[in-house]
Design a protein around this motif. Structure first.
Motif, PDB file in Angstrom:
ATOM      1  N   UNK A  80       0.833  -1.207   0.000  1.00  0.00           N
ATOM      2  CA  UNK A  80       0.000   0.000   0.000  1.00  0.00           C
ATOM      3  C   UNK A  80       0.871   1.262   0.000  1.00  0.00           C
ATOM      4  N   UNK A  81       1.883   1.292   0.823  1.00  0.00           N
ATOM      5  CA  UNK A  81       2.724   2.493   0.907  1.00  0.00           C
ATOM      6  C   UNK A  81       3.619   2.660  -0.318  1.00  0.00           C
ATOM      7  N   UNK A  82       3.762   1.629  -1.120  1.00  0.00           N
ATOM      8  CA  UNK A  82       4.600   1.697  -2.322  1.00  0.00           C
ATOM      9  C   UNK A  82       3.829   2.125  -3.571  1.00  0.00           C
ATOM     10  N   UNK A  83       2.537   2.280  -3.466  1.00  0.00           N
ATOM     11  CA  UNK A  83       1.738   2.682  -4.630  1.00  0.00           C
ATOM     12  C   UNK A  83       2.098   4.117  -4.993  1.00  0.00           C
ATOM     13  N   UNK A  84       2.462   4.340  -6.257  1.00  0.00           N
ATOM     14  CA  UNK A  84       2.838   5.705  -6.672  1.00  0.00           C
ATOM     15  C   UNK A  84       1.655   6.673  -6.581  1.00  0.00           C
ATOM     16  N   UNK A  85       1.971   7.951  -6.400  1.00  0.00           N
ATOM     17  CA  UNK A  85       0.947   8.986  -6.318  1.00  0.00           C
ATOM     18  C   UNK A  85       0.101   9.070  -7.582  1.00  0.00           C
ATOM     19  N   UNK A  86       0.620   8.603  -8.693  1.00  0.00           N
ATOM     20  CA  UNK A  86      -0.110   8.670  -9.968  1.00  0.00           C
ATOM     21  C   UNK A  86      -1.260   7.660 -10.038  1.00  0.00           C
ATOM     22  N   UNK A  87      -1.293   6.732  -9.092  1.00  0.00           N
ATOM     23  CA  UNK A  87      -2.349   5.712  -9.068  1.00  0.00           C
ATOM     24  C   UNK A  87      -3.318   6.031  -7.941  1.00  0.00           C
ATOM     25  N   UNK A  88      -4.590   6.163  -8.306  1.00  0.00           N
ATOM     26  CA  UNK A  88      -5.632   6.409  -7.318  1.00  0.00           C
ATOM     27  C   UNK A  88      -6.357   5.090  -7.061  1.00  0.00           C
ATOM     28  N   UNK A  89      -6.525   4.751  -5.783  1.00  0.00           N
ATOM     29  CA  UNK A  89      -7.239   3.526  -5.437  1.00  0.00           C
ATOM     30  C   UNK A  89      -8.214   3.826  -4.320  1.00  0.00           C
ATOM     31  N   UNK A  90      -9.348   3.141  -4.371  1.00  0.00           N
ATOM     32  CA  UNK A  90     -10.353   3.342  -3.334  1.00  0.00           C
ATOM     33  C   UNK A  90     -11.162   2.075  -3.137  1.00  0.00           C
ATOM     34  N   UNK A 113     -13.986  -2.126  -5.295  1.00  0.00           N
ATOM     35  CA  UNK A 113     -12.630  -1.588  -5.376  1.00  0.00           C
ATOM     36  C   UNK A 113     -12.478  -0.868  -6.712  1.00  0.00           C
ATOM     37  N   UNK A 114     -11.994   0.369  -6.641  1.00  0.00           N
ATOM     38  CA  UNK A 114     -11.828   1.220  -7.816  1.00  0.00           C
ATOM     39  C   UNK A 114     -10.355   1.572  -7.971  1.00  0.00           C
ATOM     40  N   UNK A 115      -9.875   1.510  -9.195  1.00  0.00           N
ATOM     41  CA  UNK A 115      -8.484   1.821  -9.516  1.00  0.00           C
ATOM     42  C   UNK A 115      -8.490   2.880 -10.612  1.00  0.00           C
ATOM     43  N   UNK A 116      -7.910   4.044 -10.315  1.00  0.00           N
ATOM     44  CA  UNK A 116      -7.927   5.178 -11.245  1.00  0.00           C
ATOM     45  C   UNK A 116      -9.338   5.471 -11.753  1.00  0.00           C
ATOM     46  N   UNK A 117     -10.277   5.510 -10.820  1.00  0.00           N
ATOM     47  CA  UNK A 117     -11.682   5.808 -11.096  1.00  0.00           C
ATOM     48  C   UNK A 117     -12.365   4.798 -12.010  1.00  0.00           C
ATOM     49  N   UNK A 118     -11.779   3.618 -12.159  1.00  0.00           N
ATOM     50  CA  UNK A 118     -12.365   2.533 -12.952  1.00  0.00           C
ATOM     51  C   UNK A 118     -12.645   1.363 -12.024  1.00  0.00           C
ATOM     52  N   UNK A 119     -13.849   0.810 -12.145  1.00  0.00           N
ATOM     53  CA  UNK A 119     -14.211  -0.336 -11.322  1.00  0.00           C
ATOM     54  C   UNK A 119     -13.245  -1.488 -11.570  1.00  0.00           C
ATOM     55  N   UNK A 120     -12.736  -2.090 -10.494  1.00  0.00           N
ATOM     56  CA  UNK A 120     -11.794  -3.203 -10.601  1.00  0.00           C
ATOM     57  C   UNK A 120     -12.450  -4.524 -10.200  1.00  0.00           C
TER      58      UNK A 120
END
Length: 154
Positions: A80-90, A113-120
């Motif tokens: 989790x802490x290694x995810x780059x700022x360019x990747x949004x996850x929720x 779970x959403x990754x870069x505003x896309x449903x995952x």
């Protein structure tokens, strides 16, 4: 007799209020975990889990067979802490079903779970919590993960 009935109703309502407060504390613990998760805050995540927390996940492997995997909490923190700022996850929790018995609780939380505003994917988290020294701590977390049968599935 009337006073006895009123007294009985009072005790029942007090019991419901106490239960509601416990459920609120449990929900706050889970929300704190996910707030820290989304902020990539390892200290915050660690603060609401037991030092011996158990993590497991159920999902399909490459052969589409359902498998149970054991995960290490420190590996989760690192990931989790290694995810780059360019990747949004929720991870959006859709509901809470909480059961409490004294110092033990279970919370069932369906999620998306959403990754870069896309449903995952979607699934359910099942949390086991233990109230130790007045604080609810997550002692066990297992989740399911799937891409089919989800409400927001493309």
């Amino acid at each position: 007799m009337k006073q006895l009935l009123i007294l009985g109703c009072l005790f029942i309502s007090l019991g419901l209020i106490g239960q509601s407060e416990e459920e609120t504390e449990i929900k706050n613990t889970i929300n704190s975990f996910f707030s820290s998760f989304h902020a990539q805050d390892s200290v915050g995540m660690t603060s609401v889990v037991s030092k011996n927390v158990v993590l497991q996940t159920i999902g399909a492997n490459k052969q589409r067979q359902q498998v149970l995997r054991q995960e290490n909490f420190n590996d989760l923190i690192h990931a989790i802490t290694s995810i780059p700022d360019s990747i949004k996850f929720e991870e959006k929790l859709l509901d809470y079903s909480i059961q409490v018995d004294g110092p033990m609780a279970n919370a069932w939380t369906p999620y998306e779970f959403w990754l870069n505003n896309t449903f995952s994917h979607c699934g359910v988290n099942s949390f086991q919590l233990f109230k130790q020294e007045g604080q609810w701590k997550i002692i066990y977390l297992i989740d399911t993960r799937r891409r089919e049968g989800c409400a927001n599935q493309p």
